[in-house]
Design an enzyme around this catalytic site. Sequence first.
Site, PDB file in Angstrom:
ATOM      1  N   HIS A 178       0.883  -1.317   0.092  1.00 30.45           N
ATOM      2  CA  HIS A 178      -0.201  -0.006   0.210  1.00 30.45           C
ATOM      3  C   HIS A 178       0.817   1.356   0.071  1.00 30.45           C
ATOM      4  O   HIS A 178       2.021   1.342   0.375  1.00 30.45           O
ATOM      5  CB  HIS A 178      -1.031   0.002   1.113  1.00 30.45           C
ATOM      6  CG  HIS A 178      -0.193   0.174   2.515  1.00 30.45           C
ATOM      7  ND1 HIS A 178       0.122   1.210   3.012  1.00 30.45           N
ATOM      8  CD2 HIS A 178       0.072  -0.689   3.397  1.00 30.45           C
ATOM      9  CE1 HIS A 178       0.633   1.173   4.286  1.00 30.45           C
ATOM     10  NE2 HIS A 178       0.618  -0.119   4.498  1.00 30.45           N
TER      11      HIS A 178
ATOM     12  N   CYS B 288       3.501  -4.733   6.106  1.00 32.83           N
ATOM     13  CA  CYS B 288       3.195  -4.263   4.999  1.00 32.83           C
ATOM     14  C   CYS B 288       4.254  -4.022   4.204  1.00 32.83           C
ATOM     15  O   CYS B 288       5.600  -3.561   4.545  1.00 32.83           O
ATOM     16  CB  CYS B 288       2.190  -3.091   4.968  1.00 32.83           C
ATOM     17  SG  CYS B 288       0.610  -3.636   5.740  1.00 32.83           S
TER      18      CYS B 288
END
Length: 572
Positions: free
Chosen positions: A515, A548
């Site tokens: 992301h 992430c």
Amino acid sequence: MISKTNTRYINVLRERFLQIIALLLLLGILGIALLNGCGSPSALQNQAEASYLKLETAITTARSAGVSEQQLAPVLLRKQLIIEQAPMTLFQTQVYHEYYHRSIEEYAQLQTEVQRILQQATIQAQRQALQDLQALQRSLEGAQQRGFPVNGLQEKLKRTQQQSLHAQLPREFAAISAEAQRTNKVLTLLPENRRLFQEVQGALSIMQKAHLNTEAIQKQYKSGQQLFARQDSPESILQVHRLLTTTLKQAKEQALQALPSLTTSSLQALETDINAFQHYGGDPEQYTRWLREDWKAVPTISTYEEYSSFAQKVQAHQQIVHQALLRQEGDYRLQQLSQDITTWASMHPWYNGYDGGLYDLNAGYMEQGVFSDLRHALADAQTDAELARALQDIKNAQFNHQLLKENYRDRTPFDQPHNTDKQALLYYGVEQKLVIVVSFTEQALRVYQQGRLLRAFYVATGRPELPSLPGFWPVLQRLSPTKFTSPYPPGSPYWYPDTPINYAIMYHQGGYFIHDTAWRGTYGPGSQFPHQDASRNQTSAGTGSHGCINLPVEDMQWLYQHTNQDTAIIIY
């Protein structure tokens, strides 16, 4: 000589005798006339005969309606007794009067009794038909729950239930009962037919392994399947049973030819697994004993049933040994991987000039990363499929760790195709797909389409204690925009406030995303470790992510727009 006087006397006597006979005959004729007069026994006899005929008609009607002889037996017995009680004398008028009056009344009573028996028989037959239809319905529901194809039989049952609403006679209800009982009885063949299918399939499997011609047996097997799928009557179930019985007999005769060689092959395969189990550090003593016993039994086997039973025994041994082998190999490879991870990390630490610390570039493979998942997956696996999947994941981790080590030595610029990337595309069979590749050592992400590099970006992956997970992953979810909420409670060093995200691609359950990070300013080598971030936002960006893979907003926008749900993700 007789005198004339005597002759005259004899003639007088003869004449008087003839007169007496004539008088008697006249009296008899008069008596008969009296008997045949109005209100005589003869008139009553006609009434009795008419009543008898009505009774016979009622009995015939009841029989044709389906009333059984057993149900009519009391009436038939009483009718016979009435006939046998008829008087034998001709001249006792009173006796005849009494007999005919009595028989007329009793025949009328018997007619009423026949009507009552017919009504009762109808009620009983209707009740029995209802019970049989209900029993059949329960049986069909049970068969359907066990997975048997009974839709055709259920449709026929519905039609029969409608037919029962219009039935009126005992024989009509009896026919419904008989059909329902027969169908219910034949339903017991359904499990037997399924077993026959399995046995034919087993024989076919043996024939196929031996490379025998299975065309004829396959054709009969498929015919049986088609009949089985659309069976709608007892006859169709029986037809399937007969077909399968014949097919199985033929298949057994042909499969018997191949069983000896196949048995030998199975034992050889078992021996191979036992040797492999021993190679990976397992104790093969029990399995070796099984193998010796199985080899010893081979010469004593001659019939298909004996071979089939023996093959099941060997197959059970194979399954146990194969599961033990998969688990043993998994443990062995986990130990290898653990040692490889530890050794390489100790020999190739990342020196962090920001805080003077030494960090592990391969932290994602360690216990806090994917290693604990691999260990638990192997320990929790129960079936062959689960064990095979756990073992393959371990092999993938070994392969990916080897890529990490090779890439560490590769000085190719991050925005150029890498040999390790090509190896990964080939290993996972995605050369012709759209693929995202992430390198831990470079902190770089490259996008390939059909093996051609499209774009490359610097990234920031997970911090050492919360590393990103290496592996071969699918895209689980694509979100734009979205909001991330911290799974950690306030006060935890890993807590963060609700954060808006523009583009997010989930690659692993548990909240692992690729992301954008508008708050971060530093990406590339070392950005997963503590550092002075270009954004000067040390609280949120002074070290790696929570697992992430972070990109600048513009780069993530391009990545999101140029990938899709079918994109493969390789992280090493």
